[in-house]
Write a protein that holds these residues in place. Structure first.
Motif, PDB file in Angstrom:
ATOM      1  N   TRP A 444      15.648  45.564  41.967  1.00 48.30           N
ATOM      2  CA  TRP A 444      15.926  46.464  40.844  1.00 48.30           C
ATOM      3  C   TRP A 444      15.714  47.919  41.232  1.00 48.30           C
ATOM      4  O   TRP A 444      14.630  48.304  41.682  1.00 48.30           O
ATOM      5  CB  TRP A 444      15.036  46.104  39.664  1.00 48.30           C
ATOM      6  N   ASP A 445      16.742  48.730  41.045  1.00 46.29           N
ATOM      7  CA  ASP A 445      16.670  50.179  41.213  1.00 46.29           C
ATOM      8  C   ASP A 445      16.503  50.774  39.822  1.00 46.29           C
ATOM      9  O   ASP A 445      17.482  51.094  39.145  1.00 46.29           O
ATOM     10  CB  ASP A 445      17.940  50.681  41.890  1.00 46.29           C
ATOM     11  N   GLY A 446      15.252  50.909  39.398  1.00 42.76           N
ATOM     12  CA  GLY A 446      14.971  51.360  38.045  1.00 42.76           C
ATOM     13  C   GLY A 446      15.506  52.735  37.720  1.00 42.76           C
ATOM     14  O   GLY A 446      16.163  52.928  36.682  1.00 42.76           O
ATOM     15  N   PRO A 447      15.238  53.752  38.553  1.00 44.24           N
ATOM     16  CA  PRO A 447      15.734  55.095  38.221  1.00 44.24           C
ATOM     17  C   PRO A 447      17.241  55.155  38.016  1.00 44.24           C
ATOM     18  O   PRO A 447      17.733  55.930  37.190  1.00 44.24           O
ATOM     19  CB  PRO A 447      15.281  55.924  39.431  1.00 44.24           C
ATOM     20  N   ASN A 448      17.994  54.338  38.756  1.00 44.54           N
ATOM     21  CA  ASN A 448      19.451  54.339  38.618  1.00 44.54           C
ATOM     22  C   ASN A 448      19.979  53.184  37.780  1.00 44.54           C
ATOM     23  O   ASN A 448      21.192  52.983  37.678  1.00 44.54           O
ATOM     24  CB  ASN A 448      20.094  54.317  40.005  1.00 44.54           C
ATOM     25  N   MET A 449      19.086  52.397  37.220  1.00 44.79           N
ATOM     26  CA  MET A 449      19.419  51.338  36.270  1.00 44.79           C
ATOM     27  C   MET A 449      20.459  50.363  36.824  1.00 44.79           C
ATOM     28  O   MET A 449      21.505  50.116  36.220  1.00 44.79           O
ATOM     29  CB  MET A 449      19.903  51.941  34.940  1.00 44.79           C
ATOM     30  N   LYS A 450      20.151  49.775  37.981  1.00 42.86           N
ATOM     31  CA  LYS A 450      21.106  48.818  38.522  1.00 42.86           C
ATOM     32  C   LYS A 450      20.427  47.821  39.451  1.00 42.86           C
ATOM     33  O   LYS A 450      19.397  48.099  40.074  1.00 42.86           O
ATOM     34  CB  LYS A 450      22.235  49.533  39.259  1.00 42.86           C
ATOM     35  N   VAL A 451      21.028  46.638  39.507  1.00 42.67           N
ATOM     36  CA  VAL A 451      20.642  45.613  40.465  1.00 42.67           C
ATOM     37  C   VAL A 451      21.382  45.916  41.760  1.00 42.67           C
ATOM     38  O   VAL A 451      22.606  46.102  41.759  1.00 42.67           O
ATOM     39  CB  VAL A 451      21.012  44.209  39.953  1.00 42.67           C
ATOM     40  N   THR A 452      20.655  45.975  42.879  1.00 41.39           N
ATOM     41  CA  THR A 452      21.293  46.385  44.134  1.00 41.39           C
ATOM     42  C   THR A 452      21.747  45.228  45.005  1.00 41.39           C
ATOM     43  O   THR A 452      22.652  45.399  45.831  1.00 41.39           O
ATOM     44  CB  THR A 452      20.324  47.269  44.944  1.00 41.39           C
ATOM     45  N   ASN A 453      21.154  44.044  44.839  1.00 39.61           N
ATOM     46  CA  ASN A 453      21.508  42.938  45.740  1.00 39.61           C
ATOM     47  C   ASN A 453      22.417  41.894  45.106  1.00 39.61           C
ATOM     48  O   ASN A 453      23.063  41.121  45.807  1.00 39.61           O
ATOM     49  CB  ASN A 453      20.246  42.262  46.266  1.00 39.61           C
ATOM     50  N   LEU A 454      22.471  41.844  43.797  1.00 34.89           N
ATOM     51  CA  LEU A 454      23.323  40.899  43.079  1.00 34.89           C
ATOM     52  C   LEU A 454      24.136  41.687  42.053  1.00 34.89           C
ATOM     53  O   LEU A 454      23.860  41.668  40.853  1.00 34.89           O
ATOM     54  CB  LEU A 454      22.481  39.817  42.382  1.00 34.89           C
ATOM     55  N   PRO A 455      25.143  42.434  42.505  1.00 31.90           N
ATOM     56  CA  PRO A 455      25.840  43.380  41.623  1.00 31.90           C
ATOM     57  C   PRO A 455      26.469  42.740  40.394  1.00 31.90           C
ATOM     58  O   PRO A 455      26.661  43.416  39.382  1.00 31.90           O
ATOM     59  CB  PRO A 455      26.903  44.003  42.536  1.00 31.90           C
ATOM     60  N   GLU A 456      26.765  41.444  40.439  1.00 31.88           N
ATOM     61  CA  GLU A 456      27.365  40.791  39.272  1.00 31.88           C
ATOM     62  C   GLU A 456      26.424  40.807  38.062  1.00 31.88           C
ATOM     63  O   GLU A 456      26.871  40.696  36.909  1.00 31.88           O
ATOM     64  CB  GLU A 456      27.763  39.349  39.606  1.00 31.88           C
ATOM     65  N   LEU A 457      25.124  40.936  38.312  1.00 33.11           N
ATOM     66  CA  LEU A 457      24.165  40.973  37.201  1.00 33.11           C
ATOM     67  C   LEU A 457      24.247  42.254  36.391  1.00 33.11           C
ATOM     68  O   LEU A 457      23.761  42.317  35.259  1.00 33.11           O
ATOM     69  CB  LEU A 457      22.742  40.804  37.732  1.00 33.11           C
ATOM     70  N   ASN A 458      24.849  43.296  36.961  1.00 33.57           N
ATOM     71  CA  ASN A 458      24.910  44.570  36.247  1.00 33.57           C
ATOM     72  C   ASN A 458      25.756  44.492  34.985  1.00 33.57           C
ATOM     73  O   ASN A 458      25.639  45.336  34.104  1.00 33.57           O
ATOM     74  CB  ASN A 458      25.419  45.672  37.186  1.00 33.57           C
ATOM     75  N   ALA A 459      26.588  43.466  34.881  1.00 35.56           N
ATOM     76  CA  ALA A 459      27.333  43.259  33.632  1.00 35.56           C
ATOM     77  C   ALA A 459      26.393  42.939  32.486  1.00 35.56           C
ATOM     78  O   ALA A 459      26.751  43.114  31.306  1.00 35.56           O
ATOM     79  CB  ALA A 459      28.346  42.131  33.815  1.00 35.56           C
ATOM     80  N   TRP A 460      25.173  42.457  32.792  1.00 39.23           N
ATOM     81  CA  TRP A 460      24.190  42.134  31.762  1.00 39.23           C
ATOM     82  C   TRP A 460      23.218  43.278  31.514  1.00 39.23           C
ATOM     83  O   TRP A 460      22.434  43.232  30.567  1.00 39.23           O
ATOM     84  CB  TRP A 460      23.431  40.865  32.149  1.00 39.23           C
ATOM     85  N   VAL A 461      23.273  44.294  32.353  1.00 36.21           N
ATOM     86  CA  VAL A 461      22.443  45.485  32.143  1.00 36.21           C
ATOM     87  C   VAL A 461      23.011  46.318  31.010  1.00 36.21           C
ATOM     88  O   VAL A 461      22.283  46.883  30.195  1.00 36.21           O
ATOM     89  CB  VAL A 461      22.360  46.317  33.441  1.00 36.21           C
ATOM     90  N   GLN A 462      24.325  46.384  30.934  1.00 33.29           N
ATOM     91  CA  GLN A 462      25.024  47.119  29.865  1.00 33.29           C
ATOM     92  C   GLN A 462      26.195  46.290  29.395  1.00 33.29           C
ATOM     93  O   GLN A 462      27.195  46.148  30.101  1.00 33.29           O
ATOM     94  CB  GLN A 462      25.496  48.483  30.353  1.00 33.29           C
ATOM     95  N   ARG A 463      26.089  45.756  28.193  1.00 32.61           N
ATOM     96  CA  ARG A 463      27.132  44.892  27.653  1.00 32.61           C
ATOM     97  C   ARG A 463      28.000  45.657  26.666  1.00 32.61           C
ATOM     98  O   ARG A 463      27.485  46.431  25.850  1.00 32.61           O
ATOM     99  CB  ARG A 463      26.498  43.670  26.980  1.00 32.61           C
ATOM    100  N   PRO A 464      29.310  45.453  26.713  1.00 31.37           N
ATOM    101  CA  PRO A 464      30.196  46.187  25.793  1.00 31.37           C
ATOM    102  C   PRO A 464      30.024  45.711  24.361  1.00 31.37           C
ATOM    103  O   PRO A 464      29.701  44.548  24.114  1.00 31.37           O
ATOM    104  CB  PRO A 464      31.592  45.862  26.321  1.00 31.37           C
ATOM    105  N   TYR A 465      30.239  46.615  23.417  1.00 32.46           N
ATOM    106  CA  TYR A 465      30.228  46.259  22.000  1.00 32.46           C
ATOM    107  C   TYR A 465      31.638  45.802  21.586  1.00 32.46           C
ATOM    108  O   TYR A 465      32.644  46.284  22.082  1.00 32.46           O
ATOM    109  CB  TYR A 465      29.840  47.458  21.144  1.00 32.46           C
ATOM    110  N   ARG A 466      31.665  44.894  20.637  1.00 34.53           N
ATOM    111  CA  ARG A 466      32.934  44.430  20.084  1.00 34.53           C
ATOM    112  C   ARG A 466      33.651  45.576  19.377  1.00 34.53           C
ATOM    113  O   ARG A 466      33.018  46.485  18.815  1.00 34.53           O
ATOM    114  CB  ARG A 466      32.647  43.279  19.082  1.00 34.53           C
ATOM    115  N   LYS A 467      34.956  45.552  19.421  1.00 31.58           N
ATOM    116  CA  LYS A 467      35.754  46.613  18.819  1.00 31.58           C
ATOM    117  C   LYS A 467      35.367  46.833  17.363  1.00 31.58           C
ATOM    118  O   LYS A 467      35.217  45.883  16.593  1.00 31.58           O
ATOM    119  CB  LYS A 467      37.238  46.246  18.912  1.00 31.58           C
ATOM    120  N   GLY A 468      35.196  48.082  16.997  1.00 34.30           N
ATOM    121  CA  GLY A 468      34.821  48.430  15.637  1.00 34.30           C
ATOM    122  C   GLY A 468      33.320  48.578  15.435  1.00 34.30           C
ATOM    123  O   GLY A 468      32.871  49.094  14.402  1.00 34.30           O
TER     124      GLY A 468
END
Length: 471
Positions: A444-468
């Motif tokens: 975990w790279d906390g200051p930059n808010m990202k997983v560095t070794n398993l990049p696919e997990l970053n989709a769970w760090v910031q999840r999109p909101y449903r339209k509207g």
């Protein structure tokens, strides 16, 4: 209580996506009207919300946001029984967006007691409108929301409070004083556990008709849409990735509060699931052991934080009741707890639903779910130890602390979003380890808010909101 706040339209783009917030207005309350009642809206009218109402019984409830048409009658009966304003004048909404549009300029505070996926959005709308916010824990659903809420709270002129009652009670404050005074020496590991098994296994249950009176689209809100099914409402949502944060989200902000605060944790360097039971692509596990690796901080050494939840590896038992609680020998408990329980059977170390052991060079400290029963193990050693000076204030309660801040026009509270979002982020990093899978270390790279070794997990760090459903 007069409100001088003019209505502000919501920003057109998602704050999470664009990183841009509306200019934060001034606080609508100030010391000149400190004696008046706080006009508030309750968002979510279920079980926990009734605790909010009880704590604010001397204030003025003007609105309720609730997706279940059966709940407003319960709240209105409470109002009548408590002689809390006129129940017939209570404005009821099924969508907080419409509530803010209609009466946002007329309220002083909101209390949020919803599923986790509905925490950040109404809180951020309220802050943008200059409305004070009390939000249940965890204060958000994902890590990007935590960062966005913290940034907006820093710009706003409102009081914010995460509903973490133990943080305002004596136990965790005493713990900090003992740890910081070096009473048990340097702490290198902690072991926290809960009997909750907020997860599941197997495929999603089949589609069912939406219960009568349930506004399902509004319940789904910013999460990905799905049809109604069993094992989701009113409490089981905790176990689904789209809506909750599993047992860690349910209990972690309570049980890990002392660890995070007393041991001055910030960003861990890695998180790893050392044990997993149950779970699926959509569901959290029903039992797990998770480890956070925290680097040295100042004069504090590197720390390993362990979390144990739900069912142990060997049991054939099942969680019980709507709380999904695990009982007796079915629980997933740390080995050090079992050893201390055998040595000191009268201490009641495993009597509660959750707890933590802090392992230092010169001893071990125990705290209960909310920091209660804080003591050096055994109690005899606690009695023989000279207590350090009290250096931290003792608030009256988490609710009184917030309401006093609202009335006085202050932004400072005991569990502001500045702290609550950091604690939440630390706790729900454990969800990333669960999503990664067994024995897959998440770097975990906390200051930059990202997983560095398993990049696919970053989709769970910031999840999109449903339209509207955007700020």
């Amino acid at each position: 209580m007069k409100n001088h706040l003019s209505r502000r339209s919501f920003v057109k783009q998602s704050a999470l996506a664009a990183g841009v917030f509306a200019a934060a207005p001034f606080n609508i309350l100030h010391a000149a009207n400190a004696g008046e009642k706080v006009r508030f809206v309750q968002i979510g009218g279920g079980g926990r919300a009734m605790s909010h109402l009880a704590a604010a019984v001397n204030e003025q409830l003007v609105g309720l946001v609730e997706v279940d048409d059966n709940r407003p009658a319960v709240v209105k009966k409470w109002m009548k029984d408590k002689q809390q304003a006129d129940p017939d004048k209570l404005q009821v909404f099924t969508d907080y967006r419409r509530m803010f549009d209609k009466i946002g300029k007329d309220i002083d505070a909101v209390f949020i007691a919803t599923p986790n996926h509905h925490h950040a959005l109404p809180a951020m709308i309220a802050m943008q409108l200059g409305i004070n916010v009390y939000c249940e824990k965890p204060v958000c659903h994902d890590i990007a929301e935590a960062r966005a809420m913290r940034a907006l709270a820093a710009k706003s002129k409102v009081a914010t409070q995460m509903g973490n009652q133990g943080h305002c009670e004596d136990g965790y404050r005493k713990l900090c004083e003992y740890i910081w005074a070096g009473v048990i020496g340097k702490v290198t590991e902690t072991h926290s556990w809960t009997n909750r098994a907020n997860g599941g296994e197997g495929p999603r249950p089949p589609k069912l008709p939406v219960p009568a009176g349930m506004h399902w689209d509004e319940w789904i809100g910013p999460a990905p849409y799905r049809d109604f099914h069993d094992d989701i409402h009113p409490h089981e949502w905790h176990g689904w990735y789209d809506f909750g944060n599993g047992s860690i989200g349910n209990m972690g902000c309570h049980v890990l509060d002392g660890v995070y605060w007393a041991l001055k944790c910030d960003h861990p360097t890695s998180i790893e699931a050392e044990q997993l039971r149950g779970g699926s692509d959509e569901r959290y596990p029903t039992g797990s052991r998770v480890r956070w690796d925290v680097p040295a901080r100042g004069d504090m050494p590197a720390l390993k934080v362990y979390w144990y939840e739900g069912l142990n590896e060997k049991t054939t038992g099942k969680p019980q009741g709507t709380l999904r609680a695990v009982k007796g020998d079915d629980r997933n408990l740390p080995a050090i707890l079992l050893e201390l329980r055998a040595k000191y059977p009268d201490e009641g170390l495993d009597a509660g639903d959750s707890g933590t052991l802090y392992v230092g060079e010169k001893g071990v400290i125990f705290t209960g779910t909310y920091g209660d029963k804080m003591h050096i193990v055994p109690y005899e050693k606690m009695r023989e130890t000279t207590a350090p000076d009290k250096t931290l204030p003792r608030p009256k309660s988490v609710f009184a602390d917030f309401l006093d801040a609202v009335r006085e026009g202050k932004t400072e509270t005991s569990v502001p979003f500045e702290y609550g979002t950091r604690l939440t982020e630390f706790a729900i990093l454990g969800n990333l380890a669960m999503k990664a899978g067994l024995n897959k270390k998440v770097v975990w790279d906390g200051p930059n808010m990202k997983v560095t070794n398993l990049p696919e997990l970053n989709a769970w760090v910031q999840r999109p909101y449903r339209k509207g459903w955007k700020v």
